[in-house]
Design a protein around this motif. Sequence first.
Motif, PDB file in Angstrom:
ATOM      1  N   GLU A  13       0.834  -1.215   0.000  1.00 54.32           N
ATOM      2  CA  GLU A  13       0.000   0.000   0.000  1.00 54.32           C
ATOM      3  C   GLU A  13       0.860   1.252   0.000  1.00 54.32           C
ATOM      4  O   GLU A  13       0.588   2.226  -0.702  1.00 54.32           O
ATOM      5  CB  GLU A  13      -0.923   0.023   1.234  1.00 54.32           C
ATOM      6  CG  GLU A  13      -1.992  -1.054   1.225  1.00 54.32           C
ATOM      7  CD  GLU A  13      -2.857  -1.013  -0.033  1.00 54.32           C
ATOM      8  OE1 GLU A  13      -3.090   0.096  -0.556  1.00 54.32           O
ATOM      9  OE2 GLU A  13      -3.263  -2.082  -0.510  1.00 54.32           O
ATOM     10  N   GLN A  23      -5.385   8.451 -12.677  1.00 53.06           N
ATOM     11  CA  GLN A  23      -6.148   7.480 -13.478  1.00 53.06           C
ATOM     12  C   GLN A  23      -5.638   7.360 -14.912  1.00 53.06           C
ATOM     13  O   GLN A  23      -5.591   6.284 -15.482  1.00 53.06           O
ATOM     14  CB  GLN A  23      -7.618   7.900 -13.516  1.00 53.06           C
ATOM     15  CG  GLN A  23      -8.296   7.765 -12.175  1.00 53.06           C
ATOM     16  CD  GLN A  23      -9.665   7.140 -12.317  1.00 53.06           C
ATOM     17  OE1 GLN A  23     -10.265   7.163 -13.391  1.00 53.06           O
ATOM     18  NE2 GLN A  23     -10.165   6.563 -11.248  1.00 53.06           N
ATOM     19  N   HIS A  37       2.827  -5.308  -6.745  1.00 54.05           N
ATOM     20  CA  HIS A  37       2.689  -3.855  -6.918  1.00 54.05           C
ATOM     21  C   HIS A  37       1.987  -3.536  -8.242  1.00 54.05           C
ATOM     22  O   HIS A  37       1.156  -2.639  -8.315  1.00 54.05           O
ATOM     23  CB  HIS A  37       4.066  -3.173  -6.885  1.00 54.05           C
ATOM     24  CG  HIS A  37       4.695  -3.159  -5.520  1.00 54.05           C
ATOM     25  ND1 HIS A  37       5.829  -3.873  -5.211  1.00 54.05           N
ATOM     26  CD2 HIS A  37       4.343  -2.509  -4.389  1.00 54.05           C
ATOM     27  CE1 HIS A  37       6.136  -3.658  -3.940  1.00 54.05           C
ATOM     28  NE2 HIS A  37       5.256  -2.838  -3.411  1.00 54.05           N
ATOM     29  N   ARG A  39      -0.259  -5.153  -9.963  1.00 53.13           N
ATOM     30  CA  ARG A  39      -1.716  -5.315  -9.940  1.00 53.13           C
ATOM     31  C   ARG A  39      -2.381  -4.177  -9.166  1.00 53.13           C
ATOM     32  O   ARG A  39      -3.447  -3.689  -9.554  1.00 53.13           O
ATOM     33  CB  ARG A  39      -2.095  -6.664  -9.314  1.00 53.13           C
ATOM     34  CG  ARG A  39      -1.816  -7.825 -10.247  1.00 53.13           C
ATOM     35  CD  ARG A  39      -2.327  -9.154  -9.695  1.00 53.13           C
ATOM     36  NE  ARG A  39      -2.036 -10.221 -10.633  1.00 53.13           N
ATOM     37  CZ  ARG A  39      -0.841 -10.826 -10.733  1.00 53.13           C
ATOM     38  NH1 ARG A  39       0.147 -10.475  -9.923  1.00 53.13           N
ATOM     39  NH2 ARG A  39      -0.650 -11.777 -11.625  1.00 53.13           N
ATOM     40  N   ALA A  40      -1.729  -3.751  -8.081  1.00 47.10           N
ATOM     41  CA  ALA A  40      -2.308  -2.655  -7.284  1.00 47.10           C
ATOM     42  C   ALA A  40      -2.285  -1.345  -8.083  1.00 47.10           C
ATOM     43  O   ALA A  40      -3.198  -0.520  -7.967  1.00 47.10           O
ATOM     44  CB  ALA A  40      -1.548  -2.506  -5.968  1.00 47.10           C
ATOM     45  N   LEU A  42      -2.462  -1.204 -11.418  1.00 49.79           N
ATOM     46  CA  LEU A  42      -3.519  -1.364 -12.435  1.00 49.79           C
ATOM     47  C   LEU A  42      -4.902  -1.105 -11.833  1.00 49.79           C
ATOM     48  O   LEU A  42      -5.766  -0.505 -12.479  1.00 49.79           O
ATOM     49  CB  LEU A  42      -3.463  -2.766 -13.046  1.00 49.79           C
ATOM     50  CG  LEU A  42      -2.333  -2.990 -14.058  1.00 49.79           C
ATOM     51  CD1 LEU A  42      -2.182  -4.480 -14.387  1.00 49.79           C
ATOM     52  CD2 LEU A  42      -2.558  -2.192 -15.348  1.00 49.79           C
ATOM     53  N   ASP A  43      -5.089  -1.533 -10.573  1.00 49.10           N
ATOM     54  CA  ASP A  43      -6.384  -1.309  -9.909  1.00 49.10           C
ATOM     55  C   ASP A  43      -6.705   0.181  -9.794  1.00 49.10           C
ATOM     56  O   ASP A  43      -7.875   0.563  -9.743  1.00 49.10           O
ATOM     57  CB  ASP A  43      -6.367  -1.888  -8.482  1.00 49.10           C
ATOM     58  CG  ASP A  43      -6.506  -3.399  -8.484  1.00 49.10           C
ATOM     59  OD1 ASP A  43      -6.852  -3.955  -9.551  1.00 49.10           O
ATOM     60  OD2 ASP A  43      -6.229  -4.011  -7.431  1.00 49.10           O
ATOM     61  N   ARG A  44      -5.668   0.999  -9.707  1.00 43.71           N
ATOM     62  CA  ARG A  44      -5.895   2.436  -9.517  1.00 43.71           C
ATOM     63  C   ARG A  44      -5.951   3.208 -10.833  1.00 43.71           C
ATOM     64  O   ARG A  44      -6.289   4.384 -10.838  1.00 43.71           O
ATOM     65  CB  ARG A  44      -4.808   3.028  -8.616  1.00 43.71           C
ATOM     66  CG  ARG A  44      -5.014   2.652  -7.155  1.00 43.71           C
ATOM     67  CD  ARG A  44      -3.741   2.880  -6.371  1.00 43.71           C
ATOM     68  NE  ARG A  44      -3.920   2.598  -4.950  1.00 43.71           N
ATOM     69  CZ  ARG A  44      -3.958   1.377  -4.420  1.00 43.71           C
ATOM     70  NH1 ARG A  44      -3.864   0.312  -5.192  1.00 43.71           N
ATOM     71  NH2 ARG A  44      -4.101   1.219  -3.118  1.00 43.71           N
ATOM     72  N   ILE A  67      -1.313 -11.591 -16.903  1.00 42.72           N
ATOM     73  CA  ILE A  67      -2.138 -10.383 -16.689  1.00 42.72           C
ATOM     74  C   ILE A  67      -2.703  -9.973 -18.048  1.00 42.72           C
ATOM     75  O   ILE A  67      -2.037  -9.339 -18.842  1.00 42.72           O
ATOM     76  CB  ILE A  67      -1.296  -9.228 -16.095  1.00 42.72           C
ATOM     77  CG1 ILE A  67      -0.739  -9.615 -14.726  1.00 42.72           C
ATOM     78  CG2 ILE A  67      -2.117  -7.942 -16.007  1.00 42.72           C
ATOM     79  CD1 ILE A  67      -0.111  -8.474 -13.953  1.00 42.72           C
ATOM     80  N   ASP A  69      -4.455  -7.584 -19.773  1.00 44.37           N
ATOM     81  CA  ASP A  69      -4.982  -6.230 -19.577  1.00 44.37           C
ATOM     82  C   ASP A  69      -4.355  -5.345 -20.654  1.00 44.37           C
ATOM     83  O   ASP A  69      -3.129  -5.270 -20.753  1.00 44.37           O
ATOM     84  CB  ASP A  69      -4.580  -5.744 -18.166  1.00 44.37           C
ATOM     85  CG  ASP A  69      -5.259  -4.441 -17.782  1.00 44.37           C
ATOM     86  OD1 ASP A  69      -5.349  -3.530 -18.635  1.00 44.37           O
ATOM     87  OD2 ASP A  69      -5.714  -4.326 -16.623  1.00 44.37           O
ATOM     88  N   ARG A  71      -3.938  -2.362 -20.859  1.00 46.71           N
ATOM     89  CA  ARG A  71      -3.171  -1.199 -20.376  1.00 46.71           C
ATOM     90  C   ARG A  71      -1.779  -1.604 -19.924  1.00 46.71           C
ATOM     91  O   ARG A  71      -0.986  -0.762 -19.510  1.00 46.71           O
ATOM     92  CB  ARG A  71      -3.917  -0.543 -19.199  1.00 46.71           C
ATOM     93  CG  ARG A  71      -5.335  -0.139 -19.520  1.00 46.71           C
ATOM     94  CD  ARG A  71      -6.117   0.184 -18.259  1.00 46.71           C
ATOM     95  NE  ARG A  71      -6.137  -0.957 -17.339  1.00 46.71           N
ATOM     96  CZ  ARG A  71      -6.559  -0.922 -16.088  1.00 46.71           C
ATOM     97  NH1 ARG A  71      -7.008   0.199 -15.570  1.00 46.71           N
ATOM     98  NH2 ARG A  71      -6.537  -2.009 -15.335  1.00 46.71           N
TER      99      ARG A  71
END
Length: 308
Positions: A13, A23, A37, A39-40, A42-44, A67, A69, A71
């Motif tokens: 975190e 974003q 890190h 994935r966290a 990408l979540d944001r 992954i 994705d 992006r």
Amino acid sequence: MDETGTHRTVLLEEAVAALAVRQDGTYVDATFGRGGHARAILDRLGPGGRLIALDRDPDAIGAASGIGDGRFTARHARFGDLERTVRDAGVERVDGVLFDLGVSSPQIDRPERGFSFRFDAPLDMRMDTTRGETAADWIARASVAELKGVIRDYGEERFAGQIATAIAAARQRQPVRTTGELAGIVAAAVRTREVGQDPATRTFQALRIHVNQELAELSLALPQAVDLLAPHGRLAVISFHSLEDRIVKRFMRDEAHPQVPERLPLRAAELPKPRLRLVGKPVRPSAAEVAANPRARSAVLRVAERAA
Ligand SMILES: C[S@@+](CC[C@H](N)C(=O)[O-])C[C@H]1O[C@@H](n2cnc3c(N)ncnc32)[C@H](O)[C@@H]1O
């Protein structure tokens, strides 16, 4: 994923918060590992955001291919090649770069990688198994002075001289090919030891740093990260030992407070401009994190921001 394929991410975190993810921003995770890190981040990110991940370990890049994705881009590369790798991915400026240094749990826990004295396995220690010299090959050809220098400087080992001499004597009898053989040689050469630490700990750390040129890589990568950062972009670095942390701390300090050579007659407008601004104090893991994950024990996160 099996037990030896997981990595417990340190300061998850804290490091992602330090990047202040926007974003629509573009970020670099220079040490993908198993992607905790990444994935966290990408979540944001929103739909317009982008994340480029690097790792020199082909197993890490194999894991990154999981992954799915649009992006996300993963590259098998050294972070010493950061700028070229990111530009080759079509990106000129980024809003944050994260380094989570050192080895991943899968690297340590897979005996065949040869990083650990907990198993007897071929003495490899390369993060990038596709190129370079293994620890066994280097030990076979290094002079006693080189062995001693590496073990002393990268292991901060008081008994480097005795260990180097013992390795040289052992390899005259037969090549030192396995982690178990090396651990045995070190244990026999070093009698006193810090409580709770295996006698081979410092020697193994030293060889790992040398084989992977870890400190040189870090020194090459940090200025490239700053070159890539857009104004207000963030640099976040997690170190695991004092040799790394010293490099990061000095680099950030020098970029935040550039030195003027003494007696150089410069006018105010000619003074070197700081490229970084330090953000907050160094962050260490909570007691709860260390209790849950002893590998976090020595971690320290430093953060800086690119000046406008
Ligand atoms: C501590 S792990 C990163 C863990 C990751 N943050 C996670 O949450 O899963 C460090 C990773 O950095 C990689 N690495 C270390 N030095 C590197 C370098 N010079 N270039 C590219 N990758 C490197 C290692 O192969 C390892 O996978």
